[in-house]
Design a protein around this motif. Structure first.
Motif, PDB file in Angstrom:
ATOM      1  N   UNK A   1       0.847  -1.197   0.000  1.00 32.57           N
ATOM      2  CA  UNK A   1       0.000   0.000   0.000  1.00 32.57           C
ATOM      3  C   UNK A   1       0.886   1.251   0.000  1.00 32.57           C
ATOM      4  N   UNK A   2       0.594   2.158  -0.916  1.00 34.49           N
ATOM      5  CA  UNK A   2       1.328   3.418  -0.987  1.00 34.49           C
ATOM      6  C   UNK A   2       0.325   4.503  -1.341  1.00 34.49           C
ATOM      7  N   UNK A   3       0.008   5.374  -0.394  1.00 39.70           N
ATOM      8  CA  UNK A   3      -1.051   6.349  -0.641  1.00 39.70           C
ATOM      9  C   UNK A   3      -0.857   7.594   0.210  1.00 39.70           C
ATOM     10  N   UNK A   4      -1.726   8.578  -0.010  1.00 42.60           N
ATOM     11  CA  UNK A   4      -1.508   9.917   0.529  1.00 42.60           C
ATOM     12  C   UNK A   4      -1.837  10.031   2.007  1.00 42.60           C
ATOM     13  N   UNK A   5      -2.606   9.109   2.566  1.00 41.02           N
ATOM     14  CA  UNK A   5      -2.999   9.269   3.966  1.00 41.02           C
ATOM     15  C   UNK A   5      -1.829   9.053   4.929  1.00 41.02           C
ATOM     16  N   UNK A   6      -1.780   9.894   5.959  1.00 44.06           N
ATOM     17  CA  UNK A   6      -0.884   9.627   7.086  1.00 44.06           C
ATOM     18  C   UNK A   6      -1.536   8.589   7.986  1.00 44.06           C
ATOM     19  N   UNK A   7      -0.724   7.806   8.668  1.00 43.81           N
ATOM     20  CA  UNK A   7      -1.249   6.717   9.485  1.00 43.81           C
ATOM     21  C   UNK A   7      -0.649   6.744  10.885  1.00 43.81           C
ATOM     22  N   UNK A   8      -1.494   6.387  11.866  1.00 39.77           N
ATOM     23  CA  UNK A   8      -1.035   5.992  13.184  1.00 39.77           C
ATOM     24  C   UNK A   8      -1.670   4.651  13.490  1.00 39.77           C
ATOM     25  N   UNK A   9      -0.881   3.625  13.808  1.00 38.61           N
ATOM     26  CA  UNK A   9      -1.378   2.271  14.047  1.00 38.61           C
ATOM     27  C   UNK A   9      -0.906   1.791  15.418  1.00 38.61           C
ATOM     28  N   UNK A  10      -1.852   1.583  16.333  1.00 40.86           N
ATOM     29  CA  UNK A  10      -1.535   1.068  17.655  1.00 40.86           C
ATOM     30  C   UNK A  10      -2.062  -0.357  17.755  1.00 40.86           C
ATOM     31  N   UNK A  11      -1.191  -1.306  18.074  1.00 45.18           N
ATOM     32  CA  UNK A  11      -1.584  -2.714  18.116  1.00 45.18           C
ATOM     33  C   UNK A  11      -2.361  -2.980  19.403  1.00 45.18           C
ATOM     34  N   UNK A  12      -3.637  -3.335  19.244  1.00 41.71           N
ATOM     35  CA  UNK A  12      -4.505  -3.632  20.384  1.00 41.71           C
ATOM     36  C   UNK A  12      -4.322  -5.058  20.877  1.00 41.71           C
ATOM     37  N   UNK A  13      -4.111  -5.989  19.947  1.00 41.12           N
ATOM     38  CA  UNK A  13      -3.906  -7.392  20.323  1.00 41.12           C
ATOM     39  C   UNK A  13      -3.296  -8.143  19.141  1.00 41.12           C
ATOM     40  N   UNK A  14      -2.645  -9.274  19.441  1.00 43.00           N
ATOM     41  CA  UNK A  14      -2.112 -10.146  18.405  1.00 43.00           C
ATOM     42  C   UNK A  14      -0.742  -9.723  17.906  1.00 43.00           C
TER      43      UNK A  14
ATOM     44  N   UNK B   1       4.344   8.446   7.624  1.00 47.05           N
ATOM     45  CA  UNK B   1       4.073   9.654   6.865  1.00 47.05           C
ATOM     46  C   UNK B   1       3.377   9.276   5.549  1.00 47.05           C
ATOM     47  N   UNK B   2       2.871  10.260   4.840  1.00 39.29           N
ATOM     48  CA  UNK B   2       2.194   9.997   3.566  1.00 39.29           C
ATOM     49  C   UNK B   2       3.120   9.252   2.615  1.00 39.29           C
ATOM     50  N   UNK B   3       2.546   8.307   1.883  1.00 36.28           N
ATOM     51  CA  UNK B   3       3.194   7.535   0.814  1.00 36.28           C
ATOM     52  C   UNK B   3       4.204   6.503   1.312  1.00 36.28           C
ATOM     53  N   UNK B   4       4.307   6.300   2.632  1.00 38.62           N
ATOM     54  CA  UNK B   4       5.190   5.238   3.127  1.00 38.62           C
ATOM     55  C   UNK B   4       4.612   3.887   2.723  1.00 38.62           C
ATOM     56  N   UNK B   5       5.330   3.070   1.952  1.00 41.38           N
ATOM     57  CA  UNK B   5       4.817   1.746   1.577  1.00 41.38           C
ATOM     58  C   UNK B   5       4.597   0.879   2.822  1.00 41.38           C
ATOM     59  N   UNK B   6       3.512   0.085   2.793  1.00 38.94           N
ATOM     60  CA  UNK B   6       3.230  -0.795   3.920  1.00 38.94           C
ATOM     61  C   UNK B   6       2.534  -2.061   3.449  1.00 38.94           C
ATOM     62  N   UNK B   7       2.728  -3.119   4.209  1.00 39.30           N
ATOM     63  CA  UNK B   7       2.042  -4.395   4.004  1.00 39.30           C
ATOM     64  C   UNK B   7       2.063  -5.130   5.337  1.00 39.30           C
ATOM     65  N   UNK B   8       1.340  -6.258   5.410  1.00 42.36           N
ATOM     66  CA  UNK B   8       1.178  -6.932   6.692  1.00 42.36           C
ATOM     67  C   UNK B   8       0.922  -8.415   6.478  1.00 42.36           C
ATOM     68  N   UNK B   9       1.477  -9.246   7.357  1.00 44.29           N
ATOM     69  CA  UNK B   9       1.158 -10.667   7.422  1.00 44.29           C
ATOM     70  C   UNK B   9       0.907 -11.000   8.893  1.00 44.29           C
ATOM     71  N   UNK B  10      -0.326 -11.401   9.230  1.00 43.95           N
ATOM     72  CA  UNK B  10      -0.660 -11.740  10.605  1.00 43.95           C
ATOM     73  C   UNK B  10      -0.002 -13.052  11.002  1.00 43.95           C
ATOM     74  N   UNK B  11       0.496 -13.112  12.238  1.00 45.47           N
ATOM     75  CA  UNK B  11       1.125 -14.320  12.763  1.00 45.47           C
ATOM     76  C   UNK B  11       0.414 -14.701  14.061  1.00 45.47           C
ATOM     77  N   UNK B  12       0.801 -15.797  14.651  1.00 46.63           N
ATOM     78  CA  UNK B  12       0.201 -16.214  15.917  1.00 46.63           C
ATOM     79  C   UNK B  12      -1.085 -16.988  15.708  1.00 46.63           C
ATOM     80  N   UNK B  13      -1.717 -17.351  16.825  1.00 53.41           N
ATOM     81  CA  UNK B  13      -2.907 -18.203  16.798  1.00 53.41           C
ATOM     82  C   UNK B  13      -4.213 -17.431  16.930  1.00 53.41           C
ATOM     83  N   UNK B  14      -4.133 -16.136  17.228  1.00 50.91           N
ATOM     84  CA  UNK B  14      -5.344 -15.345  17.417  1.00 50.91           C
ATOM     85  C   UNK B  14      -5.375 -14.163  16.489  1.00 50.91           C
ATOM     86  N   UNK B  15      -6.441 -13.353  16.576  1.00 55.52           N
ATOM     87  CA  UNK B  15      -6.564 -12.200  15.687  1.00 55.52           C
ATOM     88  C   UNK B  15      -5.503 -11.140  15.980  1.00 55.52           C
TER      89      UNK B  15
END
Length: 274
Positions: free
Chosen positions: A206-219, A241-255
């Motif tokens: 993902x590479x787009x104009x929105x700025x992001x703040x991501x706080x991990x609640x669980x998992x 910051x805007x346009x920072x490339x990002x991707x994700x792969x969930x690990x572990x046994x829960x959400x």
């Protein structure tokens, strides 16, 4: 019952091995949960028995649209004058304890999972109504009014009541709990909860104009931030910051779930001095 990560506070012992995962780069910052200790908290004007971890703030040349606090209010604490900035709208998301908010003259009880949207210039107060601390995320953004579009109304919801939207072709492994209709152009920021089941992933950079703040609640997950893969878990924070490339792969046994801020629904300013 859903459990949400909260800062541990305190101070590690002198015998602890240094955690070297914290990093601030031109494209992103990563603040592990272990960095959120007593000595990095801030106090806020007109708040009693309260401290805050300031984990994002506007910075020229980086992320410029929002601030993000994790706010801890002790028994008897709170404020009758929480924010003097009349341009600031806010989302509060409670992760521990119980509180009462008076918003536009109406009192509401809040518990873990409660979500509050507070428009700019709103009259509100906040107090801890229990004998233990209440902890909540406080995300602030200056509202960008648009001629011909009404300002949004205040509302209170809960994690359990949010609208869950599954991402296309994800077989239910990637979804978003939305508290605001994406097509409601009154809103210029979204604060949602993103969820991945084990093995769920963002299958492109993902590479787009929105700025992001991501706080991990669980998992747990492996999260791609610009050129780096970072292992993330409960209480970790990612600030993009805007346009920072990002991707994700969930690990572990829960959400794997995180609270997500992004700025939306407005033209890009062409005069950066404004």
């Amino acid at each position: 019952m859903t459990r949400y990560a909260t800062p541990s506070g305190g101070l590690p012992p002198q015998s602890k091995t240094l955690d070297e995962r914290a990093v601030f780069t031109p494209a992103y910052a990563f603040l592990p949960a272990d960095t959120m200790r007593d000595i990095v908290t801030s106090f806020l004007p007109h708040w009693k028995n309260t401290r805050a971890w300031v984990i994002a703030r506007p910075m020229s040349g980086f992320s410029e649209t929002f601030s993000h606090y994790i706010t801890e209010v002790g028994p008897g604490g709170g404020s009758t004058r929480p924010d003097d900035d009349q341009t600031a709208q806010a989302v509060l998301f409670v992760v521990a304890g119980a509180a009462e908010i008076a918003l536009m003259g109406q009192k509401h009880s809040l518990t873990a999972g409660s979500y509050v949207y507070i428009p700019a210039s709103s009259d509100w107060t906040f107090r801890n109504i229990s004998d233990v601390s209440v902890t909540f995320h406080w995300i602030r953004k200056a509202y960008q009014a648009v001629d011909g579009i009404d300002a949004p109304e205040p509302f209170i919801s809960h994690d359990d009541d949010a609208t869950i939207i599954e991402m296309p072709d994800a077989d239910g492994k990637w979804c978003t709990s939305r508290f605001v209709d994406p097509e409601d152009l009154r809103h210029d920021m979204h604060v949602n909860i993103v969820k991945f089941e084990p093995g769920g992933l963002i299958p492109f950079m993902e590479t787009h104009v929105m700025e992001h703040g991501l706080y991990v609640l669980e998992g747990t997950a492996n999260y791609r931030l610009n050129q780096d893969w970072v292992s993330v878990g409960p209480g970790d924070y990612m600030w993009l910051r805007a346009f920072c490339p990002q991707a994700c792969v969930a690990t572990g046994d829960g959400p794997f779930r995180y609270l997500l801020y992004k700025d939306v629904n407005r033209h890009m300013p062409l005069d950066l001095r404004k």
